[in-house]
Each structure stands twice: as C-alpha cells, then as structure tokens.
Design an enzyme around this catalytic site. Structure first.
Site, PDB file in Angstrom:
ATOM      1  N   HIS A 136      -2.823   7.255   3.412  1.00 47.24           N
ATOM      2  CA  HIS A 136      -3.599   5.889   2.903  1.00 47.24           C
ATOM      3  C   HIS A 136      -4.768   5.676   3.565  1.00 47.24           C
ATOM      4  O   HIS A 136      -5.098   5.594   4.410  1.00 47.24           O
ATOM      5  CB  HIS A 136      -2.296   4.832   3.294  1.00 47.24           C
ATOM      6  CG  HIS A 136      -2.984   3.357   2.810  1.00 47.24           C
ATOM      7  ND1 HIS A 136      -3.751   3.326   1.514  1.00 47.24           N
ATOM      8  CD2 HIS A 136      -3.040   2.232   3.261  1.00 47.24           C
ATOM      9  CE1 HIS A 136      -4.000   1.913   1.524  1.00 47.24           C
ATOM     10  NE2 HIS A 136      -3.752   1.334   2.670  1.00 47.24           N
ATOM     11  N   ASN A 186     -10.367   0.329   0.903  1.00 46.30           N
ATOM     12  CA  ASN A 186      -9.072   0.429   0.960  1.00 46.30           C
ATOM     13  C   ASN A 186      -8.697  -0.165  -0.465  1.00 46.30           C
ATOM     14  O   ASN A 186      -8.665  -1.369  -0.930  1.00 46.30           O
ATOM     15  CB  ASN A 186      -8.275  -0.533   1.921  1.00 46.30           C
ATOM     16  CG  ASN A 186      -6.996  -0.665   2.095  1.00 46.30           C
ATOM     17  OD1 ASN A 186      -6.245  -0.093   1.008  1.00 46.30           O
ATOM     18  ND2 ASN A 186      -6.664  -1.261   2.999  1.00 46.30           N
ATOM     19  N   CYS A 233       0.734  -1.089  -0.010  1.00 47.59           N
ATOM     20  CA  CYS A 233      -0.013  -0.030   0.068  1.00 47.59           C
ATOM     21  C   CYS A 233       0.908   1.210  -0.167  1.00 47.59           C
ATOM     22  O   CYS A 233       0.417   2.306  -0.380  1.00 47.59           O
ATOM     23  CB  CYS A 233      -1.022  -0.249   1.102  1.00 47.59           C
ATOM     24  SG  CYS A 233      -1.905  -1.574   1.171  1.00 47.59           S
TER      25      CYS A 233
HETATM   26  N1  COA Z   1     -19.098  -8.042  10.352  1.00 43.92           N
HETATM   27  C1  COA Z   1     -19.536  -8.240  11.542  1.00 43.92           C
HETATM   28  N2  COA Z   1     -18.566  -8.683  12.566  1.00 43.92           N
HETATM   29  C2  COA Z   1     -17.098  -8.791  12.238  1.00 43.92           C
HETATM   30  C3  COA Z   1     -16.986  -8.624  10.632  1.00 43.92           C
HETATM   31  C4  COA Z   1     -17.614  -7.948   9.855  1.00 43.92           C
HETATM   32  N3  COA Z   1     -17.387  -7.776   8.676  1.00 43.92           N
HETATM   33  N4  COA Z   1     -15.329  -8.838  10.616  1.00 43.92           N
HETATM   34  C5  COA Z   1     -15.119  -9.272  11.884  1.00 43.92           C
HETATM   35  N5  COA Z   1     -16.118  -9.245  12.592  1.00 43.92           N
HETATM   36  C6  COA Z   1     -16.236  -9.590  13.902  1.00 43.92           C
HETATM   37  C7  COA Z   1     -15.149 -10.640  14.599  1.00 43.92           C
HETATM   38  O1  COA Z   1     -15.493 -11.892  14.193  1.00 43.92           O
HETATM   39  C8  COA Z   1     -14.940 -10.593  15.882  1.00 43.92           C
HETATM   40  O2  COA Z   1     -15.778 -11.168  16.621  1.00 43.92           O
HETATM   41  P1  COA Z   1     -15.852 -11.836  18.142  1.00 43.92           P
HETATM   42  O3  COA Z   1     -15.414 -10.664  18.966  1.00 43.92           O
HETATM   43  O4  COA Z   1     -16.892 -12.586  18.192  1.00 43.92           O
HETATM   44  O5  COA Z   1     -14.482 -12.818  17.843  1.00 43.92           O
HETATM   45  C9  COA Z   1     -15.390  -9.060  16.147  1.00 43.92           C
HETATM   46  O6  COA Z   1     -16.162  -8.596  14.939  1.00 43.92           O
HETATM   47  C10 COA Z   1     -14.034  -7.924  16.288  1.00 43.92           C
HETATM   48  O7  COA Z   1     -13.081  -8.288  15.505  1.00 43.92           O
HETATM   49  P2  COA Z   1     -11.570  -7.622  15.522  1.00 43.92           P
HETATM   50  O8  COA Z   1     -10.892  -8.183  14.263  1.00 43.92           O
HETATM   51  O9  COA Z   1     -11.349  -7.523  16.760  1.00 43.92           O
HETATM   52  O10 COA Z   1     -12.391  -6.316  14.999  1.00 43.92           O
HETATM   53  P3  COA Z   1     -11.439  -4.833  15.066  1.00 43.92           P
HETATM   54  O11 COA Z   1     -11.990  -3.814  15.964  1.00 43.92           O
HETATM   55  O12 COA Z   1      -9.924  -4.871  15.189  1.00 43.92           O
HETATM   56  O13 COA Z   1     -11.825  -4.312  13.486  1.00 43.92           O
HETATM   57  C11 COA Z   1     -10.418  -4.312  11.433  1.00 43.92           C
HETATM   58  C12 COA Z   1     -11.187  -5.051  12.461  1.00 43.92           C
HETATM   59  C13 COA Z   1     -10.029  -5.114  10.404  1.00 43.92           C
HETATM   60  C14 COA Z   1     -11.451  -3.274  10.962  1.00 43.92           C
HETATM   61  C15 COA Z   1      -9.148  -3.397  12.079  1.00 43.92           C
HETATM   62  O14 COA Z   1      -8.646  -4.152  13.011  1.00 43.92           O
HETATM   63  C16 COA Z   1      -8.403  -2.667  11.163  1.00 43.92           C
HETATM   64  O15 COA Z   1      -8.682  -1.871  10.392  1.00 43.92           O
HETATM   65  N6  COA Z   1      -7.152  -2.840  11.056  1.00 43.92           N
HETATM   66  C17 COA Z   1      -6.231  -2.239  10.375  1.00 43.92           C
HETATM   67  C18 COA Z   1      -6.587  -2.690   8.887  1.00 43.92           C
HETATM   68  C19 COA Z   1      -5.733  -2.202   7.804  1.00 43.92           C
HETATM   69  O16 COA Z   1      -5.400  -0.918   7.957  1.00 43.92           O
HETATM   70  N7  COA Z   1      -5.442  -2.774   6.691  1.00 43.92           N
HETATM   71  C20 COA Z   1      -4.464  -2.278   5.678  1.00 43.92           C
HETATM   72  C21 COA Z   1      -3.216  -2.412   5.746  1.00 43.92           C
HETATM   73  S1  COA Z   1      -2.484  -1.703   4.405  1.00 43.92           S
END
Ligand code: COA
Length: 317
Positions: free
Chosen positions: A242, A272, A108
């Site tokens: 980004h 993204n 990215c």
């Molecule tokens: N819809 C509903 N629930 C979802 C889901 C979706 N699309 N995706 C995940 N969940 C659930 C998970 O299963 C988890 O459930 P559980 O608590 O019962 O196990 C819960 O939501 C929390 O998941 P978690 O991964 O801890 O969420 P989070 O608050 O960390 O958010 C992201 C997840 C991916 C949005 C976040 O971590 C993020 O943005 N990270 C950075 C990603 C990024 O920048 N990537 C680009 C790199 S270039």
C-alpha cells in the site's frame, strides 16, 4: 483464481509540492523527507465513477473479454458522492455489464479484501470472470487547510479481472477495532426525533500511531504469508505494498533485509490513493512489461479500522 487483465485511470490534475506551498505553510523538503511524495493526482473536473468505469473497461479489454462476460463486480471504495447506490452498480451501468454487484469498504486494505472475496466466489464455482475495481477520492475527505493531512493524498481508480486458475497462493486478512486513530465522520440528515448530539468532521489521523501500526502489521502479515507458502523473502519478485508513505515501505524493506528493487512504488507521483494504490501500481508494472509469467508477487495493505490484507499470487499472464 488468477489475474487475467488490469487497468487504471488517474485524474488529469497534477498537484506538486510547490503548488501546495502556495496556500499552505509547508515545503517540498518536509513533504519529501517525511513521505517521499513529490506530486499527487487530484480530482478536479472528473467524476470518480467515470474514472472507475474507465479503469474497468481497460481491465476487461486487457483480459480479452467483453462486459457481457463479467458475472460479478466488486468495488472497493471508501467515499464518493453516493451513499447509495454502490459505486459497483454505477460502474455496471457505465460499462454495460449485466451481473450482480457489491461494494466493500475496508479502507486502504479494500482491494485485498475484494480480491479475497473474488477468490472465494471463483473457488465456489459461483462466478467465472469477476471484475474487481478500487476507486478512491481521499482528497475529498480531508480539510485542505490542514497541512498535516491534505498533502498526503491523491485520487485514482485501478481494476483487475480475475478468473479460474492457479494464481492465488495464500492470503491473510485481519481486523482490529481501533476507531480512534484514523476516521472520517459524515453528519446524517436530521429528523424530528434525534436528541443525541451529532457532528461531521473531516479526516482525523494520528500519523505516528498509524505509522507504527502499519509497519508492524504489514511486516507480521508478510512473514506469516511467506511461512505459509514456504517461501523466502527473496523468492518474491515484487512486494506491491500500500502506497501510504515511502518511509513505511523502506522500513518494511529493511526489516526483510531486501533492497528497494523489490519494492516498486508510485507514492512519489500519486500520493496515498487509499485502496486504489495497489491495483494502480500493479497495472503500471504489467503495462511496462515488468511482470513475467511465473513471477511471485506479494501485496500487502493496511488502513482504517484497523484492517490489514495481504496475499501472494503468481503472475500467470
Ligand atoms: N509541512 C510542514 N510541516 C508539517 C506538515 C507539513 N505538511 N505537516 C505537519 N508538519 C509539522 C507538524 O506540525 C509538526 O510540527 P511541530 O513539531 O512544530 O509540532 C512536525 O511537522 C512533525 O509532525 P509529525 O506529525 O510528528 O510528523 P511525522 O514525522 O510523524 O510525519 C506523517 C507525519 C503523517 C507523514 C507520518 O506520521 C505518517 O506517514 N504516518 C502514517 C500515515 C499513513 O500511513 N496513513 C495512511 C493510512 S492508510
């Protein structure tokens, strides 16, 4: 180096959160509150190479040049159908340019790496007009039954043309080999001699780890660049970050103690789009007339690797 033209191309298919609810156990509230995304543009009938060429043509036209005037093409790309030739070679043929071409894959952060390479080449006097394209289709890297990943991405292509001038003020690139928190593995062709176990796997991401690393590394890059340039946070007109997650952008805004008017975004509409996200947003701002001559812009990105790239430049158009 200065930027003299911008262009972009989006896929035609808009995928809303409600559309994802039809085949995934997810909901609009979760996606919006965790990411800020309401919809994304996803490749369906288009080819990424056509979108890349479209964005390139628009940037060249905006620069007031012809494809013949371009003497180097750099394309930032993580994935497309071809392992070889590079997407830059395909773009060259499509637009009718005749110059040397190269691809970069810095995930990215790739657009900033490509711009930095263009800056070096222009400073060295080796090129006059360089086309930098970032074309990405991360929606083809994820498992569309995995709700934690497929909701996050969109596709697109953004381009700029750069030439000699006083635009680039400072830049900073960092790479820290950390390959276990964000990756996508493609299985290679078998041979009669391969004895080691091999596998292919859709994208894997440790979202929390990436989130933390992204906020820390982007904040560090921004501070170092502002210090290097002798600028205060409010001297920057726009922080073009980004577009991975609205919460990451808000965390960086909070840390800089700046309001969100400094942080234009398209993550709510585009998802993204990997290294294309910054040039897509830059072109949007330029075409909406939001960039004025003399404005200072800071761009900052992070991605798999773990790579980061950031630069400050002045808008000179
Ligand atoms: N819809 C509903 N629930 C979802 C889901 C979706 N699309 N995706 C995940 N969940 C659930 C998970 O299963 C988890 O459930 P559980 O608590 O019962 O196990 C819960 O939501 C929390 O998941 P978690 O991964 O801890 O969420 P989070 O608050 O960390 O958010 C992201 C997840 C991916 C949005 C976040 O971590 C993020 O943005 N990270 C950075 C990603 C990024 O920048 N990537 C680009 C790199 S270039």
């Amino acid at each position: 180096m200065k930027i003299i033209g911008t262009g972009r191309a989006h896929p035609s298919k808009v995928v809303t959160n409600a559309m994802l609810e039809q085949f995934l156990d997810t909901n609009d509230e979760w996606i919006v509150s965790r990411t800020g995304m309401k919809e994304r543009r996803v490749i369906s009938s288009e080819k990424l190479e056509d979108m890349a060429a479209d964005a390139a043509r628009k940037a060249i036209e905006d620069a007031g040049l012809k494809p013949d005037d371009i003497d180097y093409i750099i394309c930032s790309n993580v994935v497309n159908e071809y392992i070889t030739p590079g997407l830059s070679c395909i773009i060259q043929g499509a637009i009718g340019a005749k110059c040397a071409c190269v691809d970069v894959n810095a995930a990215c952060s790739g657009f900033i790496y490509a711009l930095d390479m263009a800056d070096d080449r222009i400073r060295a006097g080796k090129a006059k007009h360089i086309l930098v394209v970032a074309a990405e289709e991360p929606t083809r890297m994820v498992d569309w039954t995995d709700r934690s990943l497929c909701v996050l991405f969109g596709d697109g292509a953004g381009a700029v043309v750069v030439s000699y001038g006083e635009g680039m003020i400072a830049s900073r690139l960092t790479t820290q080999s950390k390959t276990d928190c964000l990756y996508y593995v493609r299985k290679l062709e078998p041979t009669p001699y391969i004895t080691k176990p091999e596998y292919g796997a859709p994208m894997y991401m440790n979202g929390r780890e990436v989130f933390k690393t992204a906020v820390l590394s982007s904040s560090r890059d921004i501070k170092r660049l502002l210090d290097k340039a002798g600028l205060q946070p409010s001297d920057i007109k726009y922080y073009i970050l980004h577009q991975a997650n609205m919460r990451i952008i808000e965390a960086i805004a909070n840390w800089l103690k700046l309001d969100m008017s400094y942080f234009p975004h398209n993550v709510d509409r585009c998802g993204n789009t990997s290294s294309a996200s910054i040039p897509l947003l830059l072109d949007e701002l330029a075409r909406e007339g939001k960039l004025k001559k003399g404005d200072k812009i800071l761009m900052s990105a992070f991605g798999a690797g773990f790579t980061t790239g950031a630069c400050i430049f002045e808008w000179t158009k």
